[in-house]
Design a protein around this motif. Sequence first.
Motif, PDB file in Angstrom:
ATOM      1  N   LEU A  80       9.272   0.116   1.437  1.00 41.77           N
ATOM      2  CA  LEU A  80       8.998  -0.950   0.464  1.00 41.77           C
ATOM      3  C   LEU A  80       7.540  -1.387   0.502  1.00 41.77           C
ATOM      4  O   LEU A  80       6.948  -1.682  -0.550  1.00 41.77           O
ATOM      5  CB  LEU A  80       9.932  -2.131   0.694  1.00 41.77           C
ATOM      6  N   ASP A  81       6.931  -1.424   1.674  1.00 38.69           N
ATOM      7  CA  ASP A  81       5.510  -1.759   1.779  1.00 38.69           C
ATOM      8  C   ASP A  81       4.653  -0.705   1.089  1.00 38.69           C
ATOM      9  O   ASP A  81       3.658  -1.032   0.429  1.00 38.69           O
ATOM     10  CB  ASP A  81       5.087  -1.914   3.242  1.00 38.69           C
ATOM     11  N   ASP A  82       5.030   0.567   1.223  1.00 37.41           N
ATOM     12  CA  ASP A  82       4.312   1.641   0.543  1.00 37.41           C
ATOM     13  C   ASP A  82       4.422   1.487  -0.971  1.00 37.41           C
ATOM     14  O   ASP A  82       3.425   1.617  -1.694  1.00 37.41           O
ATOM     15  CB  ASP A  82       4.871   3.000   0.978  1.00 37.41           C
ATOM     16  N   ILE A  83       5.601   1.178  -1.446  1.00 31.93           N
ATOM     17  CA  ILE A  83       5.802   0.973  -2.887  1.00 31.93           C
ATOM     18  C   ILE A  83       4.976  -0.207  -3.372  1.00 31.93           C
ATOM     19  O   ILE A  83       4.303  -0.126  -4.401  1.00 31.93           O
ATOM     20  CB  ILE A  83       7.303   0.771  -3.189  1.00 31.93           C
ATOM     21  N   ARG A  84       4.999  -1.289  -2.636  1.00 32.17           N
ATOM     22  CA  ARG A  84       4.234  -2.497  -3.029  1.00 32.17           C
ATOM     23  C   ARG A  84       2.733  -2.191  -3.063  1.00 32.17           C
ATOM     24  O   ARG A  84       2.033  -2.585  -3.986  1.00 32.17           O
ATOM     25  CB  ARG A  84       4.524  -3.622  -2.040  1.00 32.17           C
ATOM     26  N   ALA A  85       2.236  -1.471  -2.077  1.00 33.88           N
ATOM     27  CA  ALA A  85       0.800  -1.186  -1.974  1.00 33.88           C
ATOM     28  C   ALA A  85       0.323  -0.215  -3.055  1.00 33.88           C
ATOM     29  O   ALA A  85      -0.822  -0.305  -3.497  1.00 33.88           O
ATOM     30  CB  ALA A  85       0.475  -0.618  -0.593  1.00 33.88           C
ATOM     31  N   GLY A  87       2.277   0.700  -6.032  1.00 34.56           N
ATOM     32  CA  GLY A  87       2.900   0.559  -7.340  1.00 34.56           C
ATOM     33  C   GLY A  87       4.107   1.466  -7.528  1.00 34.56           C
ATOM     34  O   GLY A  87       4.862   1.313  -8.475  1.00 34.56           O
ATOM     35  N   LEU A  88       4.279   2.403  -6.625  1.00 37.20           N
ATOM     36  CA  LEU A  88       5.436   3.303  -6.575  1.00 37.20           C
ATOM     37  C   LEU A  88       5.378   4.052  -5.261  1.00 37.20           C
ATOM     38  O   LEU A  88       4.371   4.013  -4.565  1.00 37.20           O
ATOM     39  CB  LEU A  88       5.466   4.270  -7.758  1.00 37.20           C
ATOM     40  N   ALA A  89       6.457   4.714  -4.924  1.00 36.26           N
ATOM     41  CA  ALA A  89       6.503   5.414  -3.637  1.00 36.26           C
ATOM     42  C   ALA A  89       5.541   6.591  -3.634  1.00 36.26           C
ATOM     43  O   ALA A  89       5.507   7.376  -4.586  1.00 36.26           O
ATOM     44  CB  ALA A  89       7.921   5.905  -3.364  1.00 36.26           C
ATOM     45  N   THR A  90       4.743   6.685  -2.590  1.00 36.67           N
ATOM     46  CA  THR A  90       3.901   7.868  -2.429  1.00 36.67           C
ATOM     47  C   THR A  90       4.767   8.979  -1.835  1.00 36.67           C
ATOM     48  O   THR A  90       5.911   8.747  -1.438  1.00 36.67           O
ATOM     49  CB  THR A  90       2.682   7.585  -1.525  1.00 36.67           C
ATOM     50  N   HIS A  91       4.221  10.151  -1.761  1.00 36.20           N
ATOM     51  CA  HIS A  91       5.002  11.345  -1.452  1.00 36.20           C
ATOM     52  C   HIS A  91       5.945  11.194  -0.252  1.00 36.20           C
ATOM     53  O   HIS A  91       7.128  11.497  -0.364  1.00 36.20           O
ATOM     54  CB  HIS A  91       4.080  12.550  -1.239  1.00 36.20           C
ATOM     55  N   GLU A  92       5.476  10.729   0.872  1.00 36.77           N
ATOM     56  CA  GLU A  92       6.358  10.698   2.043  1.00 36.77           C
ATOM     57  C   GLU A  92       7.414   9.602   1.981  1.00 36.77           C
ATOM     58  O   GLU A  92       8.335   9.596   2.791  1.00 36.77           O
ATOM     59  CB  GLU A  92       5.559  10.604   3.342  1.00 36.77           C
ATOM     60  N   ARG A 101      13.063  15.037   4.850  1.00 33.27           N
ATOM     61  CA  ARG A 101      12.275  15.014   6.083  1.00 33.27           C
ATOM     62  C   ARG A 101      12.930  14.287   7.241  1.00 33.27           C
ATOM     63  O   ARG A 101      12.463  14.359   8.364  1.00 33.27           O
ATOM     64  CB  ARG A 101      10.926  14.359   5.813  1.00 33.27           C
ATOM     65  N   SER A 102      13.978  13.563   6.971  1.00 36.70           N
ATOM     66  CA  SER A 102      14.603  12.752   8.011  1.00 36.70           C
ATOM     67  C   SER A 102      15.280  13.622   9.069  1.00 36.70           C
ATOM     68  O   SER A 102      15.892  14.644   8.763  1.00 36.70           O
ATOM     69  CB  SER A 102      15.645  11.820   7.380  1.00 36.70           C
ATOM     70  N   ASP A 103      15.150  13.203  10.323  1.00 29.09           N
ATOM     71  CA  ASP A 103      15.850  13.882  11.410  1.00 29.09           C
ATOM     72  C   ASP A 103      17.357  13.614  11.357  1.00 29.09           C
ATOM     73  O   ASP A 103      18.153  14.375  11.885  1.00 29.09           O
ATOM     74  CB  ASP A 103      15.311  13.427  12.763  1.00 29.09           C
ATOM     75  N   THR A 104      17.715  12.493  10.742  1.00 27.89           N
ATOM     76  CA  THR A 104      19.126  12.161  10.532  1.00 27.89           C
ATOM     77  C   THR A 104      19.358  12.110   9.021  1.00 27.89           C
ATOM     78  O   THR A 104      18.417  11.992   8.248  1.00 27.89           O
ATOM     79  CB  THR A 104      19.472  10.791  11.154  1.00 27.89           C
TER      80      THR A 104
END
Length: 144
Positions: A80-85, A87-92, A101-104
């Motif tokens: 959510l911090d990435d989206i806020r910073a 304006g939308l989710a960056t690649h990762e 990419r998640s281990d779980t």
Amino acid sequence: MPDFPSVEWFKQAADLLNKSDSFKRLGTCDTQMGIQVGDRYFELDFEAFELAHVKEVDAARMDELDFYLVQSPDAWRAMLDDIRANGLATHEYTLNSLDLRSDTEFALGKDYNRRDAFYRFNQTFQDYFDLTAKLKTTYPAGVA
């Protein structure tokens, strides 16, 4: 300023999605999805051209939904911090990247055919979270 996670936060995000052109652009979305943040569980019901219902539920309800998304509170906040910073989710931090990419497992569900809704309607869900860039979100203790 709604706290994340809370019904109020998910409902305010739903209002943003319902007012956007997302459904016109992407088409209808019919699914019952869940969100798990720590020991809190939320159900989001998408019906045709709207996110119609949001409610807090118990853990047992997650197995009855089409699928649910699981991350630690810290991981949700980072997304959510990435989206806020940005304006939308960056690649990762896109839902697809988090899932791949998640281990779980990120998107869980008892029935693979029903869990497929995560992949089928993924861009609608991404729009939902990306629109939260417009929300001033606060984090209660325990959501780092």
